[in-house]
Scaffold this active site. Structure first.
Site, short mmCIF file in Angstrom:
data_model
loop_
_atom_site.label_atom_id
_atom_site.label_comp_id
_atom_site.label_asym_id
_atom_site.label_seq_id
_atom_site.Cartn_x
_atom_site.Cartn_y
_atom_site.Cartn_z
N GLU A 56 0.83 -1.21 0.00
CA GLU A 56 0.00 0.00 0.00
C GLU A 56 0.86 1.25 0.00
OE1 GLU A 56 -2.95 -0.55 -1.29
OE2 GLU A 56 -3.82 0.79 0.20
N HIS A 60 2.21 -0.66 -5.01
CA HIS A 60 2.67 -1.72 -5.90
C HIS A 60 2.33 -3.03 -5.19
CE1 HIS A 60 4.66 -2.74 -9.54
NE2 HIS A 60 5.50 -3.54 -8.95
N HIS A 61 1.55 -3.87 -5.84
CA HIS A 61 0.89 -4.96 -5.14
C HIS A 61 1.28 -6.31 -5.70
CE1 HIS A 61 -1.44 -1.27 -4.63
NE2 HIS A 61 -1.71 -1.75 -3.42
N HIS A 78 2.32 -3.98 -14.58
CA HIS A 78 1.36 -4.11 -15.69
C HIS A 78 1.54 -3.01 -16.74
CE1 HIS A 78 -0.88 -5.76 -12.01
NE2 HIS A 78 -0.31 -6.76 -12.62
N GLU A 79 1.78 -1.81 -16.23
CA GLU A 79 1.92 -0.64 -17.12
C GLU A 79 2.94 -0.85 -18.23
OE1 GLU A 79 1.80 2.45 -13.96
OE2 GLU A 79 2.72 3.66 -15.55
N ASP A 87 9.24 -3.06 -9.14
CA ASP A 87 9.29 -4.45 -8.65
C ASP A 87 10.51 -4.65 -7.75
OD1 ASP A 87 6.99 -5.49 -10.19
OD2 ASP A 87 8.24 -4.86 -11.89
N1 HBI Z 1 0.97 -3.65 -8.57
N2 HBI Z 1 2.27 -5.49 -9.02
C1 HBI Z 1 1.70 -4.36 -9.43
N3 HBI Z 1 1.89 -3.97 -10.71
C2 HBI Z 1 1.36 -2.81 -11.16
O1 HBI Z 1 1.54 -2.48 -12.33
C3 HBI Z 1 0.59 -2.04 -10.27
C4 HBI Z 1 0.41 -2.52 -8.96
N4 HBI Z 1 -0.31 -1.80 -8.08
C5 HBI Z 1 -0.91 -0.57 -8.41
C6 HBI Z 1 -0.67 -0.14 -9.77
N5 HBI Z 1 0.02 -0.84 -10.64
C7 HBI Z 1 -1.22 1.19 -10.10
O2 HBI Z 1 -0.17 2.15 -10.08
C8 HBI Z 1 -1.91 1.30 -11.45
O3 HBI Z 1 -2.84 0.27 -11.57
C9 HBI Z 1 -2.56 2.63 -11.59
#
Ligand code: HBI
Length: 99
Positions: A56, A60-61, A78-79, A87
């Site tokens: 949080e 980045h999750h 993902h972007e 990462d």
């Molecule tokens: N977590 N692992 C991961 N990868 C992402 O690209 C990512 C996320 N958490 C939030 C996030 N991206 C946001 O910044 C975007 O979905 C806006």
């Protein structure tokens, strides 16, 4: 704005990340991945709780999978449809909660 890391950048980042880690992070199926093993379920779940707070903080999750005292963690950006410094930054922070 975030950049997709190329293979050389990934190799360097992995080397830095793993310099002091007992068990290495590795790239598996295009994800930054590591298996963690704890003493028991309580320790494993405590780790997951700290990991959730870090995720949080950094927005980045990671994906995680827990079975008893084992936690598998993997992540990608993902972007950029690949790995980015986000990462590796989160992985480094995960190592610090363990030390
Ligand atoms: N977590 N692992 C991961 N990868 C992402 O690209 C990512 C996320 N958490 C939030 C996030 N991206 C946001 O910044 C975007 O979905 C806006």
């Amino acid at each position: 704005m975030v950049n997709r890391l190329n293979q050389q950048q990934i190799d360097e980042a992995l080397q830095n990340l793993n310099a002091e880690a007992e068990q290495p992070w590795r790239v598996q199926s295009a994800q930054l991945f590591k298996d963690f093993q704890f003493r028991d379920f309580r320790q494993a779940f405590g780790f997951i709780s700290q990991l959730a707070l870090l995720a949080e903080q950094q927005n980045h999750h990671p994906r995680w999978c827990n079975e008893y005292r084992k936690v598998e963690v993997s992540m990608t950006t993902h972007e950029v449809d690949g790995l980015s410094e986000r990462d590796f930054k989160l992985a480094q922070a995960i190592e610090t909660i363990l030390s």
